[in-house]
Design a protein around this motif. Structure first.
Motif, PDB file in Angstrom:
ATOM      1  N   ALA A 175       0.866  -1.192   0.000  1.00  0.00           N
ATOM      2  CA  ALA A 175       0.000   0.000   0.000  1.00  0.00           C
ATOM      3  C   ALA A 175       0.890   1.226   0.000  1.00  0.00           C
ATOM      4  O   ALA A 175       2.097   1.130   0.189  1.00  0.00           O
ATOM      5  CB  ALA A 175      -0.927  -0.008   1.212  1.00  0.00           C
ATOM      6  N   ASP A 176       0.289   2.391  -0.229  1.00  0.00           N
ATOM      7  CA  ASP A 176       1.088   3.622  -0.165  1.00  0.00           C
ATOM      8  C   ASP A 176       0.567   4.520   0.957  1.00  0.00           C
ATOM      9  O   ASP A 176       1.032   4.438   2.085  1.00  0.00           O
ATOM     10  CB  ASP A 176       1.123   4.340  -1.517  1.00  0.00           C
ATOM     11  N   GLU A 177      -0.413   5.355   0.712  1.00  0.00           N
ATOM     12  CA  GLU A 177      -0.857   6.314   1.711  1.00  0.00           C
ATOM     13  C   GLU A 177      -1.442   5.653   2.965  1.00  0.00           C
ATOM     14  O   GLU A 177      -1.291   6.161   4.072  1.00  0.00           O
ATOM     15  CB  GLU A 177      -1.900   7.261   1.097  1.00  0.00           C
ATOM     16  N   ARG A 178      -2.117   4.529   2.793  1.00  0.00           N
ATOM     17  CA  ARG A 178      -2.774   3.883   3.935  1.00  0.00           C
ATOM     18  C   ARG A 178      -1.958   2.737   4.520  1.00  0.00           C
ATOM     19  O   ARG A 178      -2.471   1.940   5.304  1.00  0.00           O
ATOM     20  CB  ARG A 178      -4.162   3.388   3.514  1.00  0.00           C
ATOM     21  N   LEU A 179      -0.702   2.640   4.141  1.00  0.00           N
ATOM     22  CA  LEU A 179       0.121   1.512   4.586  1.00  0.00           C
ATOM     23  C   LEU A 179       0.194   1.434   6.107  1.00  0.00           C
ATOM     24  O   LEU A 179       0.025   0.355   6.688  1.00  0.00           O
ATOM     25  CB  LEU A 179       1.529   1.622   3.997  1.00  0.00           C
ATOM     26  N   ALA A 180       0.442   2.541   6.765  1.00  0.00           N
ATOM     27  CA  ALA A 180       0.603   2.523   8.224  1.00  0.00           C
ATOM     28  C   ALA A 180      -0.682   2.050   8.912  1.00  0.00           C
ATOM     29  O   ALA A 180      -0.624   1.273   9.879  1.00  0.00           O
ATOM     30  CB  ALA A 180       0.993   3.910   8.724  1.00  0.00           C
ATOM     31  N   LYS A 181      -1.829   2.483   8.427  1.00  0.00           N
ATOM     32  CA  LYS A 181      -3.112   2.090   9.023  1.00  0.00           C
ATOM     33  C   LYS A 181      -3.362   0.594   8.852  1.00  0.00           C
ATOM     34  O   LYS A 181      -3.770  -0.100   9.796  1.00  0.00           O
ATOM     35  CB  LYS A 181      -4.241   2.898   8.387  1.00  0.00           C
ATOM     36  N   ILE A 182      -3.112   0.109   7.626  1.00  0.00           N
ATOM     37  CA  ILE A 182      -3.344  -1.318   7.362  1.00  0.00           C
ATOM     38  C   ILE A 182      -2.365  -2.173   8.173  1.00  0.00           C
ATOM     39  O   ILE A 182      -2.746  -3.177   8.778  1.00  0.00           O
ATOM     40  CB  ILE A 182      -3.205  -1.608   5.852  1.00  0.00           C
ATOM     41  N   GLU A 183      -1.102  -1.758   8.187  1.00  0.00           N
ATOM     42  CA  GLU A 183      -0.093  -2.514   8.930  1.00  0.00           C
ATOM     43  C   GLU A 183      -0.459  -2.594  10.417  1.00  0.00           C
ATOM     44  O   GLU A 183      -0.359  -3.659  11.044  1.00  0.00           O
ATOM     45  CB  GLU A 183       1.283  -1.873   8.768  1.00  0.00           C
ATOM     46  N   ALA A 184      -0.893  -1.480  10.991  1.00  0.00           N
ATOM     47  CA  ALA A 184      -1.244  -1.466  12.413  1.00  0.00           C
ATOM     48  C   ALA A 184      -2.392  -2.430  12.699  1.00  0.00           C
ATOM     49  O   ALA A 184      -2.396  -3.115  13.737  1.00  0.00           O
ATOM     50  CB  ALA A 184      -1.620  -0.047  12.831  1.00  0.00           C
ATOM     51  N   GLU A 185      -3.359  -2.501  11.793  1.00  0.00           N
ATOM     52  CA  GLU A 185      -4.498  -3.394  11.990  1.00  0.00           C
ATOM     53  C   GLU A 185      -4.055  -4.855  11.993  1.00  0.00           C
ATOM     54  O   GLU A 185      -4.500  -5.667  12.821  1.00  0.00           O
ATOM     55  CB  GLU A 185      -5.538  -3.166  10.896  1.00  0.00           C
TER      56      GLU A 185
END
Length: 568
Positions: A11-21
């Motif tokens: 992912a690009d912009e939402r990578l941090a959010k997805i990774e945290a989940e």
């Protein structure tokens, strides 16, 4: 590197959010790796695969830069074909805008499924999607982290292959060990210490430490089953279901849930032919599909919670009418024991027909497999495989094998798959690059040393024959019922399927009236599923027939009660 399976997130912009989940729930059992662009993710995936890492899942945002998530995931298939592929999208207007494209990608099998990115804590629907995908990957691809049953056998041992297929269908994690491995040698030594006689392979060790030399699939099934399922002498049930495929399981669920005493007999693994299907995608209520094994085990648990009793590893040897306190019942023979029932539902399904080619059939269990044999798919890594048959089971098997094999050829005698296979499977096969269809073709010969190594394929139109090297031959040919144990009073059609209702010969009707729709020529004996003449030969229709038998069973039981009370 660790032994943890990989979840790769791109992912690009939402990578941090997805990774945290993902880290919040899966960080203990999986190694989560990330990439911020599609090119880097593909390169990372290649490196992981080259290093021998097991990639369980590749997750992609709905778009990664200018590249759509489904397009990226399609490119991952050739690198890691067994990894599950999931697209994430933002709920709301963006989700709706991408919905048609995501559905089309699912139909083409570019992705396994899609869902929305969690917008808050405890998004259990999101995690249900993820865990279902990981669970199916773990069952069908991964080696078991914990083994319930270990089997020591020489390579290509036919009986060991049958044992493994049985255990996979039962949902028992297992390992096949060679005699020269450290663990295999230790088990042989332990068995030798228990007996002065030479240890005969295969040698099985059960979860409780018991050792079974000279193990067979049938014998192991009986031993494991009798540990829990001792048949009670003299028991009389309202409904006795013979066969625990989709029809029998559905009947058991409905009968037990409606308060009828219910028993189910199964000589093999719960689930029947459907239980060996790697993935059933058109069964109502499972939008992401479900393996036949999981469908069967869930159905068994469901029936058991309502009170149904299961007796597995037993073959029915006879069925005969009798009376109990003046009321008609049936006696069902199981070797040296028996059960009695007021009504009987026959749901024994069918078996695949044999090729009848001695040079091929001699390798059954060692390169030649009758049925989906999902347990052998891992062994087909990098090999060329042939699937014989044009039904849904053959299509599901080919899709699953294609994740491991170099190439899968579906061999059919007809001109087209459309004559016998569901359209969704045909589309799935068309979109799988390493699957091809050979129409108007049949197996003519085959051979090999310890296992099947080659086959000869004949073109039924021109008569030309060509020889091919193969690593596996999976045969799903037609349907052959096993009704030899039924009494002569039950009418069969010319192919050996059981006749019911108005299809029963008129000379067997009572007072000019035919039996009930699913009833045989014996009152109170019903039939559902593939063994019934004229059945549809689909999982859903078999389940429907099993459920539909209940009103007829209730009516027969009511007539028996009226007769009993009338006699008083």
């Amino acid at each position: 590197m660790t032994d943890q399976p990989i979840i790769l997130i791109a992912a690009d912009e939402r990578l941090a959010k997805i990774e945290a989940e993902f880290r919040a729930r899966y960080d203990r059992d999986y190694r989560i790796v990330t990439a911020g662009d599609a090119g880097g993710a593909l390169q990372l995936l290649r490196e992981l695969v080259d290093s021998g890492a097991a990639v369980a899942m590749v997750v992609a945002d709905v778009s990664i830069g200018e590249i759509p998530g489904p397009t990226f995931l399609r490119r991952t298939q050739s690198i890691s074909p067994t990894a599950r592929r999931l697209v994430l999208s933002t709920p709301g207007a963006g989700y709706a805008a991408n919905l048609d494209a995501l559905r089309e990608a699912t139909v083409r099998r570019d992705i396994d499924t899609f869902t929305g990115i969690p917008m808050g804590p405890r998004d259990e629907e999101f995690h249900t999607v993820v865990t279902e995908l990981l669970s199916e990957w773990g069952w069908s691809v991964a080696r078991p982290a914990v083994s319930i049953i270990d089997v020591v056998a020489e390579p290509h041992d036919r009986e060991a292959g049958a044992i493994r297929d049985l255990l996979e269908r039962l949902g028992f994690p297992n390992r096949i060990l060679t005699p020269d491995s450290a663990e295999g040698a230790a088990l042989i030594s332990a068995a030798t210490a228990e007996s002065s006689a030479p240890v005969v392979l295969p040698l099985a060790r059960a979860y409780d430490g018991r050792l079974f030399p000279a193990a067979t699939a049938r014998g192991l099934n009986e031993l494991l089953s009798t540990r829990f399922d001792t048949v009670p002498e003299g028991e009389v049930t309202d409904v006795l279901v013979i066969g625990a495929g989709p029809a029998g399981l559905a009947a058991a669920v409905y009968a037990a849930s409606e308060g009828l005493t219910t028993a189910v007999l199964e000589r093999d693994a719960i689930g029947g032919q459907a239980g060996s299907s790697s993935m059933i995608r058109n069964y109502l209520g499972f939008p992401r599909g479900i393996s036949g094994m999981r469908l069967a085990q869930r159905s068994r648990i469901q029936a058991g919670r309502f009170g149904a009793k299961f007796y597995t590893g037993r073959s029915v040897t006879g069925l005969e009418p009798c009376t109990l306190d003046g009321v008609p019942t049936y006696r069902v023979h199981l070797g040296d024991t028996e059960l009695r029932a007021r009504t009987v539902l026959i749901a024994t399904g069918v078996a695949y027909r044999r090729l009848g080619i001695e040079s091929v059939d001699v390798h059954t269990g060692a390169g030649v497999y009758y049925g989906a044999a999902t347990s052998m798919a891992r062994e087909m890594q990098g090999r060329d495989v042939i699937v014989v048959g044009g039904g849904n089971s053959a299509g599901q098997s080919a899709v699953h094998l294609a994740k491991f094999a170099r190439h899968v050829t579906i061999l059919i005698r007809r001109a087209s798959l459309s004559e016998s296979m569901s359209e969704y499977l045909i589309r799935e096969l068309d979109s799988t690059p390493n699957v091809s269809v050979a129409s108007n073709s049949e197996i003519a010969d085959g051979g090999g040393e310890a296992a099947l190594e080659w086959v000869t394929v004949r073109d039924r139109t021109s008569g030309e024959e060509h020889r091919f090297d193969v690593g596996g031959l999976f045969c799903m040919l037609g349907a052959q019922p096993d009704c030899t144990w039924l009494p002569e009073g039950i009418a069969l059609d010319k192919a050996g399927f059981v006749l019911t209702g108005r299809d029963v010969p008129k000379d067997a009707w009572t007072d000019g009236m035919p039996p009930a729709d699913l009833e045989t020529t014996l009152p109170g004996v019903f039939v559902a599923g593939d063994v019934r003449s004229g059945s549809m030969k689909r999982v859903a229709s078999a389940s429907g027939e099993g459920a539909s038998s209940l009103p007829l069973i209730h009516a027969h039981l009511a007539a028996l009660r009226a007769r009993e009370f009338g006699a008083e």
